[in-house]
Design a protein around this motif. Structure first.
Motif, PDB file in Angstrom:
ATOM      1  N   SER A 223       0.961  -1.325   0.014  1.00 59.78           N
ATOM      2  CA  SER A 223      -0.076   0.038  -0.010  1.00 59.78           C
ATOM      3  C   SER A 223       0.865   1.285  -0.153  1.00 59.78           C
ATOM      4  CB  SER A 223      -1.085  -0.130   1.176  1.00 59.78           C
ATOM      5  OG  SER A 223      -0.234   0.195   2.399  1.00 59.78           O
ATOM      6  N   ARG A 224       2.220   1.111   0.318  1.00 61.86           N
ATOM      7  CA  ARG A 224       3.016   2.266   0.438  1.00 61.86           C
ATOM      8  C   ARG A 224       3.792   2.526  -0.668  1.00 61.86           C
ATOM      9  NH1 ARG A 224       4.597   3.353   6.610  1.00 61.86           N
ATOM     10  NH2 ARG A 224       4.828   5.271   5.794  1.00 61.86           N
ATOM     11  N   GLY A 225       4.097   1.519  -1.635  1.00 61.03           N
ATOM     12  CA  GLY A 225       5.235   1.618  -2.676  1.00 61.03           C
ATOM     13  C   GLY A 225       5.156   0.335  -3.419  1.00 61.03           C
ATOM     14  N   ALA A 226       6.334   0.286  -4.325  1.00 64.75           N
ATOM     15  CA  ALA A 226       6.405  -0.717  -5.303  1.00 64.75           C
ATOM     16  C   ALA A 226       7.756  -0.677  -5.638  1.00 64.75           C
ATOM     17  CB  ALA A 226       5.483  -0.488  -6.350  1.00 64.75           C
ATOM     18  N   GLU A 227       7.977  -1.856  -6.507  1.00 65.29           N
ATOM     19  CA  GLU A 227       9.312  -2.023  -7.249  1.00 65.29           C
ATOM     20  C   GLU A 227       9.027  -2.036  -8.429  1.00 65.29           C
ATOM     21  OE1 GLU A 227      12.917  -5.139  -8.070  1.00 65.29           O
ATOM     22  OE2 GLU A 227      12.272  -5.045  -6.069  1.00 65.29           O
ATOM     23  N   LEU A 228       9.820  -1.119  -9.469  1.00 61.96           N
ATOM     24  CA  LEU A 228       9.059  -1.323 -10.898  1.00 61.96           C
ATOM     25  C   LEU A 228      10.441  -1.856 -11.831  1.00 61.96           C
ATOM     26  CD1 LEU A 228       7.701   2.109 -11.177  1.00 61.96           C
ATOM     27  CD2 LEU A 228       6.474   0.082 -10.512  1.00 61.96           C
TER      28      LEU A 228
ATOM     29  N   VAL B 161      -6.515   2.396 -11.194  1.00 63.53           N
ATOM     30  CA  VAL B 161      -6.166   3.555 -10.385  1.00 63.53           C
ATOM     31  C   VAL B 161      -4.413   4.214 -10.862  1.00 63.53           C
ATOM     32  CG1 VAL B 161      -4.859   2.313  -8.484  1.00 63.53           C
ATOM     33  CG2 VAL B 161      -5.981   4.538  -8.064  1.00 63.53           C
ATOM     34  N   GLY B 162      -4.515   5.506 -10.559  1.00 64.01           N
ATOM     35  CA  GLY B 162      -3.112   5.950 -10.850  1.00 64.01           C
ATOM     36  C   GLY B 162      -2.521   6.232  -9.629  1.00 64.01           C
ATOM     37  N   TYR B 163      -1.335   5.758  -9.195  1.00 62.85           N
ATOM     38  CA  TYR B 163      -0.640   6.090  -7.987  1.00 62.85           C
ATOM     39  C   TYR B 163       0.245   7.056  -8.146  1.00 62.85           C
ATOM     40  CZ  TYR B 163      -2.404   1.314  -6.735  1.00 62.85           C
ATOM     41  OH  TYR B 163      -3.105   0.249  -6.687  1.00 62.85           O
ATOM     42  N   ARG B 164       0.362   8.056  -7.360  1.00 65.37           N
ATOM     43  CA  ARG B 164       1.292   9.177  -7.261  1.00 65.37           C
ATOM     44  C   ARG B 164       2.644   8.578  -6.655  1.00 65.37           C
ATOM     45  NH1 ARG B 164       2.441  12.731 -10.537  1.00 65.37           N
ATOM     46  NH2 ARG B 164       0.150  12.969 -11.061  1.00 65.37           N
ATOM     47  N   ALA B 165       3.502   8.745  -7.344  1.00 59.78           N
ATOM     48  CA  ALA B 165       4.947   8.107  -6.798  1.00 59.78           C
ATOM     49  C   ALA B 165       6.132   8.964  -6.937  1.00 59.78           C
ATOM     50  CB  ALA B 165       5.251   6.835  -7.884  1.00 59.78           C
ATOM     51  N   VAL B 166       6.973   8.690  -5.859  1.00 63.15           N
ATOM     52  CA  VAL B 166       8.108   9.327  -5.767  1.00 63.15           C
ATOM     53  C   VAL B 166       9.405   8.312  -5.740  1.00 63.15           C
ATOM     54  CG1 VAL B 166       9.774  11.020  -4.330  1.00 63.15           C
ATOM     55  CG2 VAL B 166       7.257  11.264  -4.373  1.00 63.15           C
ATOM     56  N   VAL B 167      10.374   8.438  -6.299  1.00 59.67           N
ATOM     57  CA  VAL B 167      11.503   7.542  -6.700  1.00 59.67           C
ATOM     58  C   VAL B 167      12.373   7.699  -5.266  1.00 59.67           C
ATOM     59  CG1 VAL B 167      13.705   6.827  -7.751  1.00 59.67           C
ATOM     60  CG2 VAL B 167      11.640   7.598  -9.047  1.00 59.67           C
ATOM     61  N   ARG B 168      12.493   6.448  -4.869  1.00 61.02           N
ATOM     62  CA  ARG B 168      13.371   6.487  -3.517  1.00 61.02           C
ATOM     63  C   ARG B 168      14.705   5.532  -3.741  1.00 61.02           C
ATOM     64  NH1 ARG B 168      11.640  10.392  -1.110  1.00 61.02           N
ATOM     65  NH2 ARG B 168       9.536  10.245  -0.380  1.00 61.02           N
ATOM     66  N   TRP B 169      14.799   4.840  -4.869  1.00 60.55           N
ATOM     67  CA  TRP B 169      16.210   4.138  -5.166  1.00 60.55           C
ATOM     68  C   TRP B 169      15.898   3.788  -6.682  1.00 60.55           C
ATOM     69  CZ3 TRP B 169      15.620  -1.004  -6.770  1.00 60.55           C
ATOM     70  CH2 TRP B 169      14.554  -1.632  -6.306  1.00 60.55           C
TER      71      TRP B 169
ATOM     72  N   VAL C 195       9.671   2.877  -5.613  1.00 64.80           N
ATOM     73  CA  VAL C 195       8.857   3.990  -5.383  1.00 64.80           C
ATOM     74  C   VAL C 195       8.204   4.054  -4.073  1.00 64.80           C
ATOM     75  CG1 VAL C 195       8.896   4.706  -8.034  1.00 64.80           C
ATOM     76  CG2 VAL C 195       7.369   3.206  -6.777  1.00 64.80           C
ATOM     77  N   GLU C 196       7.928   5.273  -3.643  1.00 64.48           N
ATOM     78  CA  GLU C 196       6.731   5.494  -2.636  1.00 64.48           C
ATOM     79  C   GLU C 196       5.618   5.897  -3.113  1.00 64.48           C
ATOM     80  OE1 GLU C 196       6.415   7.687   1.590  1.00 64.48           O
ATOM     81  OE2 GLU C 196       8.389   7.873   0.475  1.00 64.48           O
ATOM     82  N   PHE C 197       4.551   5.496  -2.500  1.00 68.91           N
ATOM     83  CA  PHE C 197       3.338   6.087  -3.028  1.00 68.91           C
ATOM     84  C   PHE C 197       2.882   7.371  -2.140  1.00 68.91           C
ATOM     85  CE2 PHE C 197       2.054   1.691  -4.648  1.00 68.91           C
ATOM     86  CZ  PHE C 197       2.623   1.832  -5.859  1.00 68.91           C
ATOM     87  N   THR C 198       2.558   8.440  -2.817  1.00 67.61           N
ATOM     88  CA  THR C 198       2.113   9.678  -1.939  1.00 67.61           C
ATOM     89  C   THR C 198       0.499   9.898  -2.099  1.00 67.61           C
ATOM     90  OG1 THR C 198       2.745  11.021  -3.573  1.00 67.61           O
ATOM     91  CG2 THR C 198       4.419  10.368  -2.030  1.00 67.61           C
ATOM     92  N   GLY C 199      -0.114   9.171  -2.980  1.00 68.83           N
ATOM     93  CA  GLY C 199      -1.367   9.274  -3.201  1.00 68.83           C
ATOM     94  C   GLY C 199      -2.040   8.648  -4.445  1.00 68.83           C
ATOM     95  N   THR C 200      -3.459   8.809  -4.744  1.00 68.61           N
ATOM     96  CA  THR C 200      -3.841   8.120  -5.817  1.00 68.61           C
ATOM     97  C   THR C 200      -4.940   9.359  -6.467  1.00 68.61           C
ATOM     98  OG1 THR C 200      -5.928   7.228  -4.656  1.00 68.61           O
ATOM     99  CG2 THR C 200      -3.987   5.726  -4.747  1.00 68.61           C
TER     100      THR C 200
END
Length: 94
Positions: free
Chosen positions: A38-43, A64-72, A80-85
């Protein structure tokens, strides 16, 4: 989860097609979601893909679209970490 595991939640292994929507001239990068929670993913992305630090990750199977920020970043993988949808953008074909 291993003792040195920095994540709060363990990611579930998945194999979902997705699209990174950058918003820059409506550009898109096709990718695969390898694991997710629920908080992030690996792409997995093409090795030569230009992926910005923030973007919308659209996952058609989730609808759904997940607003994402790259963490590594590592070669062809991005964490990525999800910051919203938000809903799928109207200009996206899928």
């Amino acid at each position: 989860m291993a003792e040195n595991e920095p994540r709060i939640q363990r990611r579930q292994r998945v194999l979902k097609g997705a699209t990174i929507l950058t918003g820059i001239t409506n550009s898109e990068v096709t990718c695969t979601v390898r694991n997710m929670h629920s908080r992030g993913a690996e792409l997995k992305v093409p090795i030569d893909a230009r992926v910005p630090e923030e973007f919308l990750l659209y996952v058609p199977t989730d609808g759904v679209g997940y607003r994402a920020v790259v963490r590594w970043r590592r070669e062809d993988r991005i964490g990525v970490e999800f910051t919203g949808t938000e809903p799928k953008p109207h200009w996206h074909y899928g």
